[in-house]
Design a protein around this motif. Structure first.
Motif, PDB file in Angstrom:
ATOM      1  N   VAL A   1       0.828  -1.213   0.000  1.00  0.00           N
ATOM      2  CA  VAL A   1       0.000   0.000   0.000  1.00  0.00           C
ATOM      3  C   VAL A   1       0.860   1.261   0.000  1.00  0.00           C
ATOM      4  CG1 VAL A   1      -1.638   1.362   1.363  1.00  0.00           C
ATOM      5  CG2 VAL A   1      -1.983  -1.100   1.093  1.00  0.00           C
ATOM      6  N   ASN A   2       1.873   1.296   0.859  1.00  0.00           N
ATOM      7  CA  ASN A   2       2.652   2.521   1.051  1.00  0.00           C
ATOM      8  C   ASN A   2       3.926   2.583   0.211  1.00  0.00           C
ATOM      9  OD1 ASN A   2       1.006   3.680   3.360  1.00  0.00           O
ATOM     10  ND2 ASN A   2       1.543   1.681   4.204  1.00  0.00           N
TER      11      ASN A   2
ATOM     12  N   LEU B   1      13.791  -8.386   6.810  1.00  0.00           N
ATOM     13  CA  LEU B   1      13.069  -8.130   5.562  1.00  0.00           C
ATOM     14  C   LEU B   1      11.679  -7.560   5.826  1.00  0.00           C
ATOM     15  CD1 LEU B   1      14.049 -11.240   3.384  1.00  0.00           C
ATOM     16  CD2 LEU B   1      15.033  -8.936   3.367  1.00  0.00           C
ATOM     17  N   LEU B   2      10.973  -8.125   6.805  1.00  0.00           N
ATOM     18  CA  LEU B   2       9.621  -7.632   7.105  1.00  0.00           C
ATOM     19  C   LEU B   2       9.651  -6.190   7.597  1.00  0.00           C
ATOM     20  CD1 LEU B   2       7.889 -10.681   8.859  1.00  0.00           C
ATOM     21  CD2 LEU B   2       7.589  -9.868   6.511  1.00  0.00           C
ATOM     22  N   PHE B   3      10.604  -5.874   8.479  1.00  0.00           N
ATOM     23  CA  PHE B   3      10.660  -4.519   9.032  1.00  0.00           C
ATOM     24  C   PHE B   3      11.232  -3.507   8.034  1.00  0.00           C
ATOM     25  CE2 PHE B   3       9.720  -6.529  13.015  1.00  0.00           C
ATOM     26  CZ  PHE B   3       9.111  -5.539  13.774  1.00  0.00           C
ATOM     27  N   SER B   4      11.714  -3.984   6.910  1.00  0.00           N
ATOM     28  CA  SER B   4      12.149  -3.078   5.837  1.00  0.00           C
ATOM     29  C   SER B   4      10.995  -2.701   4.915  1.00  0.00           C
ATOM     30  CB  SER B   4      13.266  -3.730   5.013  1.00  0.00           C
ATOM     31  OG  SER B   4      14.399  -3.981   5.808  1.00  0.00           O
ATOM     32  N   LEU B   5       9.883  -3.422   5.031  1.00  0.00           N
ATOM     33  CA  LEU B   5       8.751  -3.204   4.127  1.00  0.00           C
ATOM     34  C   LEU B   5       7.859  -2.031   4.537  1.00  0.00           C
ATOM     35  CD1 LEU B   5       7.578  -6.892   3.488  1.00  0.00           C
ATOM     36  CD2 LEU B   5       8.734  -5.367   1.869  1.00  0.00           C
ATOM     37  N   PHE B   6       8.031  -1.547   5.750  1.00  0.00           N
ATOM     38  CA  PHE B   6       7.147  -0.471   6.218  1.00  0.00           C
ATOM     39  C   PHE B   6       7.925   0.517   7.068  1.00  0.00           C
ATOM     40  CE2 PHE B   6       6.987  -3.791   9.443  1.00  0.00           C
ATOM     41  CZ  PHE B   6       7.155  -3.089  10.618  1.00  0.00           C
ATOM     42  N   GLN B   7       7.337   1.671   7.274  1.00  0.00           N
ATOM     43  CA  GLN B   7       7.898   2.686   8.139  1.00  0.00           C
ATOM     44  C   GLN B   7       6.771   3.259   8.985  1.00  0.00           C
ATOM     45  OE1 GLN B   7      11.271   3.200   8.231  1.00  0.00           O
ATOM     46  NE2 GLN B   7      10.659   4.166  10.140  1.00  0.00           N
TER      47      GLN B   7
END
Length: 399
Positions: free
Chosen positions: A52-53, A100-106
């Protein structure tokens, strides 16, 4: 209309993300299967937020756990240790999945604050659940007095750490200890009531004592000292006095506890075994999960004249485990990783990252978070979350 829908979808993605992160923290006191299921929730929400972002921010420090994962995967695939199956390898996936998961969002500041507040309450709920099982299984059904248990909690801990609670006292205490610095951080950011944090402290310290986790008590004292020193200018004189009394109280708890904080013959003997194993392959090591062979092998014990008969599968020391498995090469990567964290925490004056190190550096000396779901998942979760939100947290602090 399209922009409106996009903004609405983006807001929903962050709410969904905060919810799944919270569920993960709520799983800390419970069996591994709950934590694993909660991770799948984070994976779903992170991928959704990423789609989405369309934000991808990979922190350079994430490269180290990924290298550690690659070393394990390569060793598992190409140089398999006898008797090792994919099940033994599964928990190592956290070294790859979390970065990897925590790189997908901020997370925006607003949602970050909401999560941290809720995470504090989630950890408190974990502790209250622990008290519930303690009262139910020990005081009520067991018929023991509280004073009787206090005299030697190790005798009773496995009577109340029963399903669905997680069974290992040290890993449980470490996973829950983050409530101490998190509460202090929220206290000074004026996100929770000071009274709430002061009440949570004795609740946490007493519960950790009831688990019989020696390392939990040591870590709690270190966290209290770190909090006092870091926020010494912000604590009022009365608060400083209360904090010092709390530290003295925790030290007395540790000193008069019925179990030694320093003497542990099995760990001492296993350190000797580990050093002998390292001497046989100092550069490249013996391969993934090779620790159990050296610990349990009577032939190896007779060769070096060390103690035998241990049933442990690892050396209860992450530094020794890494060196035995991957030699000087793997140990160098591991130590560099820790040095990067230490330098970053000091240079950025990041209190929560300092607290993370105050928890896991001592823990790694007496245990290895890499050999257990309950060790590696909470560790990687907080590490990746702290780097994911570091810019926002420190900017918020300056503001």
């Amino acid at each position: 209309m399209t922009i409106f829908k996009s903004e609405k979808l983006s807001k929903f993605s962050y709410i969904f993300l905060v919810f799944t992160l919270l569920v993960f923290v709520l799983s800390f006191s419970f069996q591994n299967k709950f934590t694993v299921f909660a991770l799948w929730g984070i994976a779903l929400s992170a991928c959704f937020a990423g789609a989405v972002n369309r934000k991808f921010r990979f922190h350079p420090a994430f490269i180290f756990p990924i290298i550690m994962f690659v070393a394990r995967f390569a060793s598992f695939m190409f140089f398999p240790t006898a008797g090792i199956t994919f099940r033994d390898f599964e928990h190592c996936l956290s070294l790859l999945i979390f970065p990897l998961l925590f790189s997908l969002f901020q997370l925006p500041k607003k949602h970050m604050d909401i999560f941290l507040i809720l995470a504090f309450f989630a950890l408190l709920i974990n502790i209250l659940f622990g008290y519930f099982f303690f009262i139910k299984e020990i005081l009520w059904q067991g018929g023991h007095s509280f004073i009787e248990v206090i005299k030697n909690p190790k005798l009773y801990v496995y009577d109340f750490l029963i399903p669905p609670m997680f069974w290992h006292p040290s890993f449980l205490a470490v996973a829950l200890s983050f409530i101490i610095p998190l509460g202090c951080y929220l206290y000074f950011e004026k996100k929770i009531s000071p009274v709430l944090w002061w009440i949570s402290l004795p609740f946490t310290l007493v519960f950790i004592f009831l688990t019989g986790a020696r390392i939990g008590l040591v870590i709690s004292i270190l966290l209290l000292l770190l909090s006092l020193l870091y926020y010494i200018k912000k604590f009022s004189m009365i608060a400083k006095g209360v904090m010092l009394l709390t530290i003295v109280f925790a030290i007395l708890f540790a000193y008069f506890s019925p179990y030694s904080l320093t003497h542990d013959s099995p760990r001492k003997n296993m350190r000797t075994i580990a050093k002998n194993a390292i001497s046989e392959s100092p550069v490249s090591g013996h391969g993934f999960s090779s620790m159990s062979y050296f610990i349990q092998s009577e032939e190896f014990a007779e060769k070096y004249g060390t103690e035998k008969g241990y049933k442990f599968s690892y050396f209860h020391n992450a530094f020794l485990d890494e060196t035995v498995q991957f030699g000087a090469i793997g140990a160098t990567v591991f130590v560099l990783f820790l040095l990067v964290l230490i330098i970053n925490a000091i240079y950025r004056k990041d209190y929560l990252l300092m607290a993370f190190l105050a928890i896991y550096l001592p823990f790694m000396y007496v245990e290895s978070p890499f050999v257990s779901v309950k060790g590696i998942m909470p560790m990687m979760f907080w590490l990746c979350f702290l780097f994911n939100t570091q810019r926002e947290r420190l900017t918020l602090k300056k503001d």
